[in-house]
Design a protein around this motif. Structure first.
Motif, PDB file in Angstrom:
ATOM      1  N   LEU A 188      40.696  -1.442  14.424  1.00 26.83           N
ATOM      2  CA  LEU A 188      41.323  -2.764  14.492  1.00 26.83           C
ATOM      3  C   LEU A 188      41.187  -3.350  15.898  1.00 26.83           C
ATOM      4  CD1 LEU A 188      42.912  -4.797  12.841  1.00 26.83           C
ATOM      5  CD2 LEU A 188      45.016  -3.624  13.482  1.00 26.83           C
ATOM      6  N   GLY A 189      41.488  -2.535  16.902  1.00 27.27           N
ATOM      7  CA  GLY A 189      41.402  -2.997  18.282  1.00 27.27           C
ATOM      8  C   GLY A 189      39.976  -3.262  18.732  1.00 27.27           C
ATOM      9  N   LYS A 204      47.471  -6.200  21.483  1.00 28.51           N
ATOM     10  CA  LYS A 204      46.661  -7.295  20.929  1.00 28.51           C
ATOM     11  C   LYS A 204      47.118  -7.666  19.523  1.00 28.51           C
ATOM     12  CE  LYS A 204      42.754  -5.051  21.654  1.00 28.51           C
ATOM     13  NZ  LYS A 204      41.325  -4.735  21.745  1.00 28.51           N
ATOM     14  N   VAL A 205      47.362  -6.659  18.712  1.00 23.34           N
ATOM     15  CA  VAL A 205      47.769  -6.902  17.326  1.00 23.34           C
ATOM     16  C   VAL A 205      49.114  -7.625  17.266  1.00 23.34           C
ATOM     17  CG1 VAL A 205      48.485  -5.776  15.183  1.00 23.34           C
ATOM     18  CG2 VAL A 205      46.441  -4.985  16.378  1.00 23.34           C
ATOM     19  N   VAL A 206      50.077  -7.169  18.064  1.00 23.17           N
ATOM     20  CA  VAL A 206      51.402  -7.805  18.090  1.00 23.17           C
ATOM     21  C   VAL A 206      51.286  -9.254  18.552  1.00 23.17           C
ATOM     22  CG1 VAL A 206      53.650  -7.807  19.256  1.00 23.17           C
ATOM     23  CG2 VAL A 206      52.699  -5.665  18.379  1.00 23.17           C
ATOM     24  N   THR A 207      50.435  -9.495  19.554  1.00 24.82           N
ATOM     25  CA  THR A 207      50.235 -10.860  20.058  1.00 24.82           C
ATOM     26  C   THR A 207      49.721 -11.782  18.960  1.00 24.82           C
ATOM     27  OG1 THR A 207      49.747 -10.020  22.282  1.00 24.82           O
ATOM     28  CG2 THR A 207      49.054 -12.278  21.792  1.00 24.82           C
ATOM     29  N   LEU A 243      50.558 -16.025  14.924  1.00 23.87           N
ATOM     30  CA  LEU A 243      50.451 -16.544  13.553  1.00 23.87           C
ATOM     31  C   LEU A 243      51.814 -16.999  13.030  1.00 23.87           C
ATOM     32  CD1 LEU A 243      47.966 -13.965  11.957  1.00 23.87           C
ATOM     33  CD2 LEU A 243      47.479 -16.320  12.617  1.00 23.87           C
ATOM     34  N   ILE A 244      52.869 -16.231  13.331  1.00 25.85           N
ATOM     35  CA  ILE A 244      54.218 -16.600  12.883  1.00 25.85           C
ATOM     36  C   ILE A 244      54.662 -17.914  13.536  1.00 25.85           C
ATOM     37  CG2 ILE A 244      56.669 -15.946  12.945  1.00 25.85           C
ATOM     38  CD1 ILE A 244      55.708 -12.996  12.737  1.00 25.85           C
ATOM     39  N   ILE A 245      54.503 -17.994  14.871  1.00 25.27           N
ATOM     40  CA  ILE A 245      54.884 -19.213  15.595  1.00 25.27           C
ATOM     41  C   ILE A 245      54.059 -20.401  15.113  1.00 25.27           C
ATOM     42  CG2 ILE A 245      54.804 -20.357  17.865  1.00 25.27           C
ATOM     43  CD1 ILE A 245      55.588 -17.659  19.094  1.00 25.27           C
ATOM     44  N   LEU A 267      40.135  -9.598   8.807  1.00 26.96           N
ATOM     45  CA  LEU A 267      39.794 -10.882   8.186  1.00 26.96           C
ATOM     46  C   LEU A 267      41.000 -11.825   8.213  1.00 26.96           C
ATOM     47  CD1 LEU A 267      37.144 -11.886   6.990  1.00 26.96           C
ATOM     48  CD2 LEU A 267      38.054 -11.424   4.712  1.00 26.96           C
ATOM     49  N   ILE A 268      42.182 -11.281   7.900  1.00 25.76           N
ATOM     50  CA  ILE A 268      43.398 -12.111   7.917  1.00 25.76           C
ATOM     51  C   ILE A 268      43.682 -12.599   9.335  1.00 25.76           C
ATOM     52  CG2 ILE A 268      45.909 -12.034   7.656  1.00 25.76           C
ATOM     53  CD1 ILE A 268      45.391 -10.129   5.235  1.00 25.76           C
ATOM     54  N   PHE A 269      43.505 -11.708  10.325  1.00 20.94           N
ATOM     55  CA  PHE A 269      43.765 -12.101  11.713  1.00 20.94           C
ATOM     56  C   PHE A 269      42.831 -13.230  12.143  1.00 20.94           C
ATOM     57  CE2 PHE A 269      45.902  -8.033  13.550  1.00 20.94           C
ATOM     58  CZ  PHE A 269      46.990  -8.267  12.721  1.00 20.94           C
ATOM     59  N   TYR A 270      41.522 -13.059  11.871  1.00 21.60           N
ATOM     60  CA  TYR A 270      40.558 -14.071  12.321  1.00 21.60           C
ATOM     61  C   TYR A 270      40.693 -15.374  11.549  1.00 21.60           C
ATOM     62  CZ  TYR A 270      37.863 -11.478  15.765  1.00 21.60           C
ATOM     63  OH  TYR A 270      37.471 -10.838  16.899  1.00 21.60           O
ATOM     64  N   LEU A 271      40.723 -15.295  10.220  1.00 18.86           N
ATOM     65  CA  LEU A 271      40.813 -16.517   9.415  1.00 18.86           C
ATOM     66  C   LEU A 271      42.173 -17.182   9.596  1.00 18.86           C
ATOM     67  CD1 LEU A 271      38.961 -15.545   6.098  1.00 18.86           C
ATOM     68  CD2 LEU A 271      38.045 -16.427   8.244  1.00 18.86           C
ATOM     69  N   GLY A 272      43.224 -16.375   9.706  1.00 20.18           N
ATOM     70  CA  GLY A 272      44.556 -16.930   9.949  1.00 20.18           C
ATOM     71  C   GLY A 272      44.623 -17.654  11.279  1.00 20.18           C
TER      72      GLY A 272
END
Length: 488
Positions: free
Chosen positions: A22-23, A158-161, A166-168, A244-249
């Motif tokens: 993931l990282g 990085k993941v938490v960021t 995305l939430i904000i 994919l969710i991280f990038y597309l989101g």
């Protein structure tokens, strides 16, 4: 040299593998370059480009997963090419991948020194590069578990960021945070959401490919993972969808909040969103996250390149001294050589940091895509040999879906990306020849390795019935000279 001091130790747990994969693909590509991709092609064009590359990466990591669960060795696709196709290809892929990551470490150390200028503009960058290199070498010198643990936390930041972003972002879009409901009207300003049409989509297609590089680290880490038959398939299945969710989101949120006409690389789009949300110190926060990304990439690069060199030495494709490990299972000599190459970052003491960074990135250039081509070819060949020798696919611990369509599609897409590397150098007022040469320099380097080894050792394509599908964790891989003698 005894067999005992050539073996790596399986110290990587399932959570380490998850974060390594993931990282490996979440870095400056998402925190910095994403703004420029949206600016070039609009949010719609960016979604199409990253979505298509995501499909390609899915097929590549499932192909690698099938081979890595069957034969979990740190040499990964270099060893697979040696055993399944041609030792010359294994030689070229291995040195290409080692060189790619060793140079990438140098590039990341320079990037780290550039980030530190934000807080300490008067301290020469070479000191920061030295400090970061010492930290990364130290973490990798301890053990594979130390690398895995440090990468777990680096990647975790990085993941938490991204999750917080995305939430904000969603709260801002629907009007819960910020003064007004933003909605999606920014998608349709000017010629959005597909700014520049197909031409722009193809241009950022290349950037999207670079952003996803690092996912193949899971194959390299297989050689030191605990219970690889279970942990690797689990990591592959979960990681792809998260990436994919991280990038597309991120694209969906950025495209809604920041007009694509204002996005770019002068400021992280994450910083722009956090500032719009009223978060104090957004620039310092994102700079700290980007620094974490840089250290993570350097950490992974040191691990991947030293393990690849160790594996090649065991295969007979590199000097045997690099096969030696210490009592903690760390390939010390391979780590030392990689560190020497990574020391190119100290050229910043002679040349401008930004100039050195561009040189180093150009030098590593295509190497990642060449490695991906190798993965696709290795999987196609592995499956052919596996069935040709009368084995049952049901006996495989993990089976890649959509064979042979998957690896063939990934191969074609990688080749298109490789050919299109110099696309941005062809401009209406002429051709940027220096940029064009830098874009393609990786191809002659790879071909010279492949052809040189083939001529010297007179290697041939291994017939399907002679492909070596045996694997014993407690023994070294067959020496390459023996394989060459068999083929001749």
């Amino acid at each position: 040299m005894s067999e005992q001091n050539q073996e790596l130790k399986r110290g990587l747990k399932a959570r380490h593998l998850n974060m390594i994969a993931l990282g490996g693909s979440i870095g400056t590509g998402i925190f910095l370059a994403m703004g420029d991709t949206i600016h070039q092609a609009g949010p719609g064009g960016a979604l199409v480009a990253y979505g298509l590359v995501g499909i390609m990466v899915y097929f590549l990591i499932t192909s690698l997963g099938e081979m890595a669960t069957f034969m979990p060795i740190s040499g990964s696709f270099s060893s697979y090419a040696t055993k399944f196709i041609d030792p010359a290809l294994g030689f070229a892929l291995g040195w290409n991948y080692w060189y790619n990551w060793a140079i990438t470490i140098a590039a990341e150390m320079v990037a780290g020194s550039l980030v530190m200028k934000f807080w300490f503009p008067n301290i020469p960058g070479i000191y920061w590069s030295l400090l970061f290199l010492i930290i990364i070498v130290g973490l990798n010198f301890l053990s594979s578990k130390a690398y895995g643990e440090s990468e777990y936390w680096f990647a975790g930041v990085k993941v938490v960021t991204v999750i917080i972003f995305l939430i904000i972002g969603v709260l801002m879009i629907v009007g819960i945070m910020g003064s007004d409901e933003i909605g999606f009207h920014n998608y349709f300003i000017k010629d959005g959401p597909f700014h520049g049409g197909i031409k722009s989509i193809f241009a950022i297609f290349l950037v999207a490919g670079f952003s996803f590089q690092g996912t193949e680290l899971i194959g390299v880490a297989a050689g030191e993972s605990e219970n690889p038959e279970k942990t690797i398939p689990r990591a592959i299945k979960s990681i792809f969808w998260r990436i994919l969710i991280f990038y597309l989101g991120t694209i969906i949120v950025l495209g809604a909040i920041i007009p694509f006409t204002q996005a770019g690389v002068s400021e992280s789009p994450f910083t722009m969103v956090f500032e719009k949300a009223g978060i104090a110190g957004a620039a310092s926060l994102m700079n700290a996250v980007i620094l974490t990304s840089v250290l993570s990439a350097g950490n992974s690069g040191m691990y991947a390149s030293s393990r690849m060199l160790h594996s090649m030495a065991k295969d007979g494709l590199a000097p045997k001294l690099f096969a030696k490990t210490n009592k903690r299972g760390v390939p010390v000599n391979a780590l030392i050589l990689t560190t020497i190459v990574a020391s190119f970052c100290f050229l910043t003491g002679v040349f401008a940091e930004s100039t050195v960074y561009v040189w180093l990135v150009a030098a590593s250039g295509l190497a990642g895509f060449i490695a991906w081509v190798g993965i696709a070819i290795c999987h196609y060949r592995f499956r052919k040999a596996y069935t040709h020798q009368g084995n049952n696919l049901k006996d495989l611990k993990f089976t890649a879906k959509w064979y042979p369509f998957g690896p063939i599609l990934a191969l074609i897409m990688c080749i298109v990306i490789i050919i299109g590397q110099g696309y941005s150098c062809i401009k209406p007022d002429g051709i940027d020849w220096s940029g064009l040469i830098a874009s393609y320099i990786g191809i002659p380097l790879f071909l010279s390795l492949y052809i040189g080894y083939k001529i010297k050792h007179k290697t041939k394509l291994i017939p399907l019935h002679k492909v070596d599908l045996t694997y014993n964790e407690d023994k070294n891989l067959d020496n390459i000279e023996k394989k060459i003698l068999e083929l001749n």
